[in-house]
Design an enzyme around this catalytic site. Structure first.
Site, PDB file in Angstrom:
ATOM      1  N   LYS A 166       0.767  -1.120  -0.195  1.00 58.10           N
ATOM      2  CA  LYS A 166      -0.201   0.223   0.278  1.00 58.10           C
ATOM      3  C   LYS A 166       0.941   1.056   0.087  1.00 58.10           C
ATOM      4  O   LYS A 166       1.747   1.310   0.130  1.00 58.10           O
ATOM      5  CB  LYS A 166      -0.388  -0.310   1.533  1.00 58.10           C
ATOM      6  N   TYR A 188      16.476  31.571   5.680  1.00 56.91           N
ATOM      7  CA  TYR A 188      15.194  32.262   5.838  1.00 56.91           C
ATOM      8  C   TYR A 188      15.145  32.053   7.220  1.00 56.91           C
ATOM      9  O   TYR A 188      15.545  31.450   8.012  1.00 56.91           O
ATOM     10  CB  TYR A 188      13.313  30.998   5.654  1.00 56.91           C
ATOM     11  N   MET A 229      12.042  24.892   0.864  1.00 52.32           N
ATOM     12  CA  MET A 229      10.783  24.455  -0.094  1.00 52.32           C
ATOM     13  C   MET A 229      11.801  23.055  -1.387  1.00 52.32           C
ATOM     14  O   MET A 229      11.520  21.750  -0.906  1.00 52.32           O
ATOM     15  CB  MET A 229       9.478  24.698  -0.944  1.00 52.32           C
TER      16      MET A 229
HETATM   17  C1  LIG Z   1      -0.424  -1.730   6.901  1.00 50.75           C
HETATM   18  C2  LIG Z   1      -1.133  -3.032   7.192  1.00 50.75           C
HETATM   19  C3  LIG Z   1      -0.544  -4.066   7.245  1.00 50.75           C
HETATM   20  C4  LIG Z   1       1.281  -3.873   7.706  1.00 50.75           C
HETATM   21  O1  LIG Z   1       2.188  -3.107   8.674  1.00 50.75           O
HETATM   22  P1  LIG Z   1       3.633  -3.433   9.297  1.00 50.75           P
HETATM   23  O2  LIG Z   1       3.239  -2.469  10.371  1.00 50.75           O
HETATM   24  O3  LIG Z   1       3.855  -2.284   7.998  1.00 50.75           O
HETATM   25  O4  LIG Z   1       4.164  -4.708   9.377  1.00 50.75           O
HETATM   26  C5  LIG Z   1      -0.162  -5.341   7.861  1.00 50.75           C
HETATM   27  N1  LIG Z   1      -1.992  -5.810   8.294  1.00 50.75           N
HETATM   28  C6  LIG Z   1      -2.604  -4.761   7.902  1.00 50.75           C
HETATM   29  C7  LIG Z   1      -4.288  -4.965   7.299  1.00 50.75           C
HETATM   30  C8  LIG Z   1      -2.352  -3.128   7.073  1.00 50.75           C
HETATM   31  O5  LIG Z   1      -3.148  -2.825   7.314  1.00 50.75           O
END
Ligand SMILES: *Cc1c(COP(=O)(O)O)cnc(C)c1O
Length: 814
Positions: free
Chosen positions: A483, A709, A758
């Site tokens: 993801k 800045y 930036m």
């Molecule tokens: C992101 C996620 C994981 C993985 O978690 P990590 O701590 O990165 O290993 C596992 N299960 C679900 C439902 C997640 O959303």
């Protein structure tokens, strides 16, 4: 290779099962990787067994591809079939090594064995360049120097070769003994010994002693003057040393302005023009010069060739190209072996369906051109390359065989006649020897961006995956979370790798992310964790499986599923056990079951939950409570529906801390990307991402002058400031600047001065000898994201997912 079956069996202590009719058999290659497209009836396949891998699992597939010779250790995996022969041995790796030893004994040519901590591959490739006018060389492909790589390299030795050039690496004690008989070097080279790769050894001295075992029967060994090495030289061998500091050595050199002033055997003086200046490269040049002297080369030849040495790109990279192309840049060498490795890399890492190869004349290494190009054509056909551009006189003469090819006599002609806009949506392998200057083609095809890149080490990802897999039972499945653009690293390339490694599921957050993967050709099952109702229809179209976390969502999904006449469409039920984010509470289960009992549009493929604190020891009781509730509620669902879905609850730190709760599957996330939650876990992982850029400008400021800045930095002494083209818009947290933030230049800390802008930041480099264009590491192995995260009170997840999309990602394998 034509092999007498009985001799082969006697040497390997193998028993033949299956087709016993042949007295001899003929093979062209030895393989251990089931996934290359090269395996066919000329292959002898060794089914190796490792902690995370069992080659026996691919026998069926390989038989289908036409492989008929196998070396196996597990009789139960044999698939009886007419014409297929199995050699059954105790240990397939051992058998591979024995078979290589057997093969090696057929050759009486000189063999150079190269070992050491650093520089093996560079020295090997350079010697290949330096010796190739006189010799027809058999060498290790890339850095094939391991327990399997060495035997595979030695199997490359054939009749036409007049010298062997093999590198040998070891990671712990007792490995060299097994490799020595396979290589049997007649000349030994030991390259730099450093503290790298020290984990498997008690001390540097022990590591050197182990490495020296490669040379137990080698009359001459050469390398740097070093007391640890010289005490480890085997009794019957002679050690020829070089040095840049001690004139009492066989070859003594002094470096003055790009030239080496050398004294050989204390009498012969000469100079060599060096194309390099860094210590590492100069050391490797010294090794090569001494090797050539030892082999009897005339000084004039050495002088003429050394100055043409070139930097070697040791790894293949995938770069982003114009018109949605991706490029694999291998524009420095062209021989048959490295072509087949590059094609394999192309197959594994292509992000487009269309495969293109731009290829120069291929280096002979003793083969007749006609035969060589026949083999090249065969290889290109096996890899189903859709478009081949051949550049060079020789390939134009001998390479003609199909209409997918176009021919040009030189790179100039190609560049004149072909517009780069002809390349669209292709993965292009650019492979040519250096003289062809294919770098010109690469620079035209490469997408132009600023110098900041996030480099992603795919070998490290594979290592990390295997590390977590090694903690699990062989039958436990793995889902990997990709993801948020693969935690910021790039989802398609990583998904390709994971598909190749045969993980069971990929997890994404939103349907869009899954669609991107499908469009790139990913076929692995994909679960969408946060499906939106508006995306259900697209999810069905792209074969994406939803997480179901509420009654409302389930009803909406069923409506779409029914409209599309879905039958048993896979869904994944999330139960709430303490995280309080998503999922069914205990009292909602009956309503859920009631709906599920009355539909056959969907089928519950898995039931899962998510741990809130698997990384925190103080919440162990709470975590165990989550597990208990999960077991209870998932059992309830299973029994009521009379189904056997997969159960899973562990994320990365869950796998590490609560391995016994692995159930049917685990969900690996952050650990894949090299980040664990304690020092011990981190030590066993490899760094994956390196965010780097280059110094834009260096200037001196005076005491009391300010930087940036708001004048937040005032110089308290004359200060050298370097400006670096990366800022908070690239994902550098601005607060890092005011919380002890720094970057790494030349392996030294350069503190961030003033406020991060930036697109730029400024650092204090008063203490660092650096110039414009030097590399700057923002995070990576020397400066882990865990350090930055703890300084600014966040977690590494946020650091890595913040790197902006305008930063170019480059993927490489070691
Ligand atoms: C992101 C996620 C994981 C993985 O978690 P990590 O701590 O990165 O290993 C596992 N299960 C679900 C439902 C997640 O959303």
């Amino acid at each position: 290779m034509n092999i007498v079956t009985a001799d082969f069996c006697a040497y390997l202590h193998a028993e033949v099962v299956g087709d016993k009719s042949e007295e001899r058999f003929e093979i062209n290659r030895v393989a251990v990787d089931s996934r290359t497209l090269l395996n066919d009836s000329d292959t002898l396949f060794f089914a190796l067994v490792g902690p995370n891998h069992d080659g026996h699992a691919y026998i069926e597939e390989l038989v289908r591809l036409g492989v008929i010779y196998f070396v196996v250790s597990d009789r139960t995996k044999i698939i009886p079939q007419e014409g297929v022969t199995y050699f059954v041995v105790q240990d397939t790796l051992r058998a591979l090594q024995q078979a290589a030893t057997w093969h090696r004994q057929k050759f009486a040519i000189p063999v150079i064995g190269i070992t050491g901590s650093r520089g093996k591959t560079v020295v090997k490739e350079w010697l290949n360049f330096l010796l190739s006018p006189e010799y027809s060389i058999s060498k290790s492909p890339k850095s094939y120097n391991s327990q399997t790589g060495v035997p595979l390299s030695v199997f490359g030795m054939a009749e036409q070769h007049t010298i062997g050039l093999f590198e040998v690496g070891i990671s712990t004690v007792n490995e060299m003994q097994k490799l020595q008989p396979i290589v049997q070097p007649t000349l030994g080279i030991i390259t730099s010994i450093t503290k790298e790769h020290q984990e498997g050894f008690e001390s540097v001295a022990q590591k050197v002693r182990e490495k020296m075992q490669l040379f137990t029967h080698t009359p001459i060994i050469l390398g740097e003057k070093n007391s640890v090495i010289s005490t480890a030289v085997p009794q019957l061998s002679k050690y020829m040393d070089w040095s840049l500091t001690d004139s009492d050595s066989v070859l003594y050199g002094e470096l003055k302005g790009g030239e080496l002033f050398l004294i050989y055997n204390k009498v012969e003086k000469f100079t060599v023009e060096l194309p390099f200046v860094t210590e590492f490269e100069v050391n490797n040049c010294m090794t090569c010069i001494l090797t050539m002297l030892t082999m009897g080369y005339a000084i004039e030849i050495i002088q003429a060739r050394i100055k043409h040495l070139y930097a070697i790109e040791l790894r293949l990279q995938v770069k982003k190209g114009i018109n949605n192309c991706s490029l694999i840049d291998d524009a420095y060498s062209s021989d048959f072996q490295s072509l087949s490795i590059a094609l394999d890399f192309l197959e594994k890492h292509r992000s487009n369906a269309n495969k293109t190869v731009i290829l120069s004349d291929v280096f002979h290494s003793g083969l007749e051109p006609r035969e060589l190009y026949q083999q090249v054509n065969h290889l290109l056909k096996n890899y189903q390359i859709g478009k081949v551009i051949c550049i060079g006189e020789e390939i134009s003469q001998y390479g003609k065989d199909s209409e997918v090819k176009r021919f040009f006599s030189s790179t100039e002609e190609f560049l004149q006649k072909v517009s780069m806009d002809e390349f669209v949506d292709e993965t292009i392998l650019i492979k040519g020897s250096r003289g062809f200057r294919f770098d010109k083609i690469v620079s035209l095809l490469e997408e132009k961006t600023h110098e900041t890149v996030l480099e992603i080490n795919l070998t490290a990802i594979r290592h990390n995956l295997n590390f977590y897999r090694s903690k699990l039972q062989p039958e436990t499945k793995t889902m990997v979370m990709v993801k948020a653009f693969g935690y910021g690293h790039g989802s398609v390339e990583i998904a390709k790798l994971l598909e190749h490694e045969k993980v069971s599921y990929l997890g994404v957050a939103f349907a869009d992310e899954g669609i991107v993967l499908r469009k790139a050709g990913i076929k692995t099952n994909i679960i969408v964790m946060n499906p939106e109702i508006s995306a259900f229809s697209a999810m069905l179209a792209y074969d994406l499986e939803p997480e179901i976390y509420s009654i409302r969502e389930l009803r909406a999904f069923l409506q779409v599923a029914r409209a599309k006449n879905a039958y048993h469409y896979p869904i994944h039920i999330k139960v709430e056990t303490g995280m309080h984010r998503h999922g069914f509470l205990t009292h909602e289960l009956d309503e859920l079951l009631d709906i599920l009992k009355h539909t056959n549009s969907v089928a519950v493929t898995s039931i899962f939950s998510h741990l809130s604190s698997s990384d925190m020891e103080q919440y162990q009781g709470f975590t165990l409570g989550q597990m208990e509730l999960f077991v209870k509620n998932s059992t309830y669902i299973k029994e009521r529906l009379n189904i056997q879905p997969l159960l899973h609850i562990l994320n990365t730190s869950g796998i590490y801390n609560y391995t016994t709760y692995q159930m049917d599957m685990v969900r690996l996330g952050i650990g894949l990307y090299g980040i664990g939650n304690d020092v011990e876990e981190m030590r066993q992982l490899r760094n994956v991402g390196t965010l780097k850029t280059r110094i834009m400008q260096v200037k001196e400021i005076q005491t009391t002058e300010s930087v940036g800045y708001g004048r937040r930095f005032r110089a308290e002494r004359p200060t050298k400031i370097a400006t670096v083209p990366i800022g908070y818009a690239d994902g550098i947290h601005r607060v890092w600047g005011s919380n002890g933030g720094y970057v790494m230049i030349q392996n030294k800390k350069a503190p961030i001065t003033g406020s991060i802008c930036m697109d730029m930041l400024m650092v204090d480099v008063t203490e660092i000898d650096c110039v414009e264009g030097d590399e700057v590491i923002i995070f990576g192995e020397e400066l882990p994201t865990t350090v930055i995260a703890s300084a600014i009170h966040t977690i590494p997840y946020e650091i890595i997912t913040s790197v902006s999309q305008r930063v170019k990602r480059i993927f490489f394998e070691e």
